[in-house]
Design a protein around this motif. Structure first.
Motif, short mmCIF file in Angstrom:
data_model
loop_
_atom_site.label_atom_id
_atom_site.label_comp_id
_atom_site.label_asym_id
_atom_site.label_seq_id
_atom_site.Cartn_x
_atom_site.Cartn_y
_atom_site.Cartn_z
N SER A 5 0.85 -1.19 0.00
CA SER A 5 0.00 0.00 0.00
C SER A 5 0.89 1.23 0.00
CB SER A 5 -0.92 -0.01 1.22
OG SER A 5 -0.15 0.02 2.41
N GLY A 6 0.25 2.39 -0.17
CA GLY A 6 0.98 3.65 -0.10
C GLY A 6 1.23 4.33 -1.43
N GLY A 7 0.81 3.70 -2.51
CA GLY A 7 1.01 4.30 -3.81
C GLY A 7 0.09 5.49 -4.02
N GLY A 8 0.28 6.16 -5.14
CA GLY A 8 -0.55 7.32 -5.44
C GLY A 8 -0.05 8.07 -6.65
N LEU A 9 -0.67 9.20 -6.90
CA LEU A 9 -0.29 10.07 -8.00
C LEU A 9 0.44 11.27 -7.43
CD1 LEU A 9 -0.42 11.13 -10.92
CD2 LEU A 9 -2.71 12.02 -10.39
N VAL A 10 1.69 11.46 -7.87
CA VAL A 10 2.48 12.57 -7.37
C VAL A 10 3.21 13.24 -8.54
CG1 VAL A 10 2.85 11.55 -5.10
CG2 VAL A 10 4.48 11.09 -6.94
N GLN A 11 3.72 14.42 -8.29
CA GLN A 11 4.51 15.11 -9.30
C GLN A 11 5.98 14.70 -9.19
OE1 GLN A 11 3.75 19.32 -8.75
NE2 GLN A 11 2.08 19.25 -10.24
N ALA A 12 6.68 14.87 -10.26
CA ALA A 12 8.11 14.57 -10.27
C ALA A 12 8.81 15.37 -9.16
CB ALA A 12 8.71 14.92 -11.62
N GLY A 13 9.71 14.70 -8.48
CA GLY A 13 10.43 15.32 -7.38
C GLY A 13 9.83 15.05 -6.02
N ALA A 14 8.63 14.54 -6.00
CA ALA A 14 7.95 14.27 -4.74
C ALA A 14 8.43 12.96 -4.12
CB ALA A 14 6.44 14.23 -4.96
N SER A 15 7.89 12.66 -2.95
CA SER A 15 8.24 11.44 -2.23
C SER A 15 6.99 10.63 -1.90
CB SER A 15 8.97 11.78 -0.92
OG SER A 15 10.18 12.46 -1.15
N LEU A 79 9.33 1.00 1.66
CA LEU A 79 10.15 1.52 0.56
C LEU A 79 9.93 3.02 0.52
CD1 LEU A 79 12.09 0.74 -1.75
CD2 LEU A 79 10.10 0.82 -3.27
N GLN A 80 10.91 3.76 1.00
CA GLN A 80 10.86 5.21 0.94
C GLN A 80 11.40 5.65 -0.41
OE1 GLN A 80 9.71 7.54 3.26
NE2 GLN A 80 10.06 9.01 1.58
N MET A 81 10.57 6.37 -1.15
CA MET A 81 10.93 6.79 -2.49
C MET A 81 10.99 8.31 -2.54
SD MET A 81 8.64 4.12 -4.73
CE MET A 81 7.11 4.96 -4.35
N ASN A 82 12.17 8.83 -2.79
CA ASN A 82 12.37 10.27 -2.88
C ASN A 82 12.77 10.66 -4.30
OD1 ASN A 82 11.95 10.46 -0.08
ND2 ASN A 82 14.13 10.15 0.34
N SER A 83 12.63 11.93 -4.60
CA SER A 83 13.02 12.45 -5.92
C SER A 83 12.43 11.61 -7.05
CB SER A 83 14.55 12.50 -6.04
OG SER A 83 15.12 13.29 -5.02
N LEU A 84 11.16 11.36 -6.95
CA LEU A 84 10.50 10.48 -7.93
C LEU A 84 10.57 11.07 -9.33
CD1 LEU A 84 7.55 9.31 -5.72
CD2 LEU A 84 9.15 7.79 -6.91
#
Length: 121
Positions: A5-15, A79-84
């Protein structure tokens, strides 16, 4: 059984932080992994973590941006995802390692339902 879980729609650069909750099985004794699959592409390795959290493994494409961690008391892998980036867009899956190369999806099992991550540029 694994549930991501935890997915979503984000802008580039987001986490975003993804969570994988495990029930049953031998969570503490298993290497856990994250994989992703974009439309029309094969499932690819993202990251894996050893039982003790001392050893982690990353795909070159996410090194320095993603961090995998685990809480054995809660049977959770993060899974921490930064600078997407837009190329991170995919369905993300967690899985338990069974045998073999950590970088191969065929080495993992107990695939749960994935969580969609969409990064807009």
């Amino acid at each position: 059984q694994l549930q991501a879980s935890g997915g979503g729609l984000v802008q580039a650069g987001a986490s975003l932080r993804l969570t994988c909750a495990a029930s049953g099985g031998t969570f503490r004794t298993r290497v856990m992994g994250w994989f992703r699959q974009a439309p029309g592409k094969e499932r690819e390795f993202v990251a894996a973590i050893a039982r003790s959290d001392d050893n982690t493994y990353y795909a070159d494409s996410v090194k320095g941006r993603f961090t995998i961690s685990r809480d054995n008391a809660k049977n959770i892998v993060y899974l921490q995802m930064n600078s997407l980036k837009s190329e991170d867009t995919a369905v993300y899956y967690c899985a338990r390692h069974i045998i073999g190369n950590y970088y191969l999806a065929a080495s993992f099992g107990s695939w749960g339902q994935g969580t969609q991550v969409t990064v807009s540029s």
